[in-house]
Scaffold this active site. Sequence first.
Site, PDB file in Angstrom:
ATOM      1  N   LYS A 206     -10.981   7.894 -37.971  1.00 52.37           N
ATOM      2  CA  LYS A 206     -10.126   6.734 -38.295  1.00 52.37           C
ATOM      3  C   LYS A 206      -9.008   7.468 -39.210  1.00 52.37           C
ATOM      4  O   LYS A 206      -9.488   8.122 -39.945  1.00 52.37           O
ATOM      5  CB  LYS A 206     -10.615   5.547 -38.825  1.00 52.37           C
ATOM      6  N   ARG A 240     -20.639   3.845 -34.096  1.00 49.62           N
ATOM      7  CA  ARG A 240     -19.670   3.538 -33.111  1.00 49.62           C
ATOM      8  C   ARG A 240     -18.430   5.158 -33.281  1.00 49.62           C
ATOM      9  O   ARG A 240     -18.115   4.995 -34.065  1.00 49.62           O
ATOM     10  CB  ARG A 240     -18.868   2.436 -33.201  1.00 49.62           C
TER      11      ARG A 240
HETATM   12  N1  HH2 Z   1     -12.999   0.089 -34.207  1.00 52.60           N
HETATM   13  C1  HH2 Z   1     -12.057  -0.256 -33.091  1.00 52.60           C
HETATM   14  C2  HH2 Z   1     -12.310  -0.747 -32.065  1.00 52.60           C
HETATM   15  N2  HH2 Z   1     -13.446  -1.286 -32.012  1.00 52.60           N
HETATM   16  N3  HH2 Z   1     -15.586  -2.150 -32.837  1.00 52.60           N
HETATM   17  C3  HH2 Z   1     -16.331  -2.353 -33.994  1.00 52.60           C
HETATM   18  N4  HH2 Z   1     -17.345  -3.124 -33.821  1.00 52.60           N
HETATM   19  N5  HH2 Z   1     -16.270  -1.394 -35.050  1.00 52.60           N
HETATM   20  C4  HH2 Z   1     -15.187  -0.659 -35.186  1.00 52.60           C
HETATM   21  O1  HH2 Z   1     -14.776   0.007 -36.347  1.00 52.60           O
HETATM   22  C5  HH2 Z   1     -14.116  -0.628 -33.999  1.00 52.60           C
HETATM   23  C6  HH2 Z   1     -14.175  -1.527 -32.980  1.00 52.60           C
HETATM   24  C7  HH2 Z   1     -10.774   0.930 -33.155  1.00 52.60           C
HETATM   25  O2  HH2 Z   1     -11.262   2.498 -32.736  1.00 52.60           O
HETATM   26  P1  HH2 Z   1     -10.683   2.960 -31.366  1.00 52.60           P
HETATM   27  O3  HH2 Z   1     -11.501   2.161 -30.353  1.00 52.60           O
HETATM   28  O4  HH2 Z   1     -11.237   4.304 -31.458  1.00 52.60           O
HETATM   29  O5  HH2 Z   1      -9.070   3.013 -31.082  1.00 52.60           O
HETATM   30  P2  HH2 Z   1      -8.323   1.920 -30.507  1.00 52.60           P
HETATM   31  O6  HH2 Z   1      -8.590   0.623 -31.099  1.00 52.60           O
HETATM   32  O7  HH2 Z   1      -6.972   2.538 -30.738  1.00 52.60           O
HETATM   33  O8  HH2 Z   1      -8.692   1.758 -29.193  1.00 52.60           O
END
Ligand code: HH2
Length: 261
Positions: A206, A240
């Site tokens: 992040k 995660r």
């Molecule tokens: N962060 C993201 C998405 N889903 N779910 C939970 N429970 N906790 C988190 O911190 C979280 C989440 C965002 O990260 P990412 O999936 O890598 O990116 P994007 O939202 O751009 O797909």
Amino acid sequence: MGVLNVTPDSFSDGGRFLDAEAAVAHGLAMAADGADILDVGGESTRPGAEPVAPQEQIRRVVPAIEGLVARGVRAQISIDTTRRAVAEAAVAAGATFVNDVSAFRADPALAELVAEHGLDCCLSHMRGDPRTMQAQAVYDDVVAEVKAFLEERLRAATAAGIAEQRILLDPGIGFAKTLEHNLELLRRLDELVALGRPVVVGTSRKSFLGRLTGRQADDRLAGTIATNVLAFERGAVVFRVHDVRPVADALAVTAATVRGR
Ligand code: HH2
């Protein structure tokens, strides 16, 4: 929990696993590397992201879930969505976990689906939605306010009929938070663990790690490991991450050190 983004625009891996075959191969690899849960998502939640219609999310995630099930994946499959229609299709394909970053605020009918099917679920703290959340990153005491929010959402989820032992909680690192808020939540994570439900943390790659190290999204593994080790030590139980193998190794060493072998 391994991240499987079937999206064109996720902040660190957008477009890499949009093809179902590539998504399935990556999911199987993460499971082999030690992921107990695969979190499949068809909508980016990065700051500023536009919503994706449920039909389009379904078109992206269902072939990936079906492919993982057909290949006998060992990991539990989680659907990362805020919409009941998407979760319903994902559950029909084999998902048994709902990861809703809106904590059932975007679509309260999603809570009923989780209750009806006896699914596991993760409720995250966020303010507004991904388009508006960073403008709302103002708190007197971020930990106390996140804790009160999660307590309220936990009550709402059990009132909707979800068994308490099915519910995990997440401070929502990067969701309506400044760098300082993210660090304070990690530093004082034990105060959220005190709520008595398993705590999930999502720091992987992040932007706050980029602010601290100067690194681009695909070069933030060291920061990801540091924060997950610290979260483990403070009592988190689900991590995660995009890079399952190195984080699983780091946590195995941490666990052996903290608890003894
Ligand atoms: N962060 C993201 C998405 N889903 N779910 C939970 N429970 N906790 C988190 O911190 C979280 C989440 C965002 O990260 P990412 O999936 O890598 O990116 P994007 O939202 O751009 O797909």
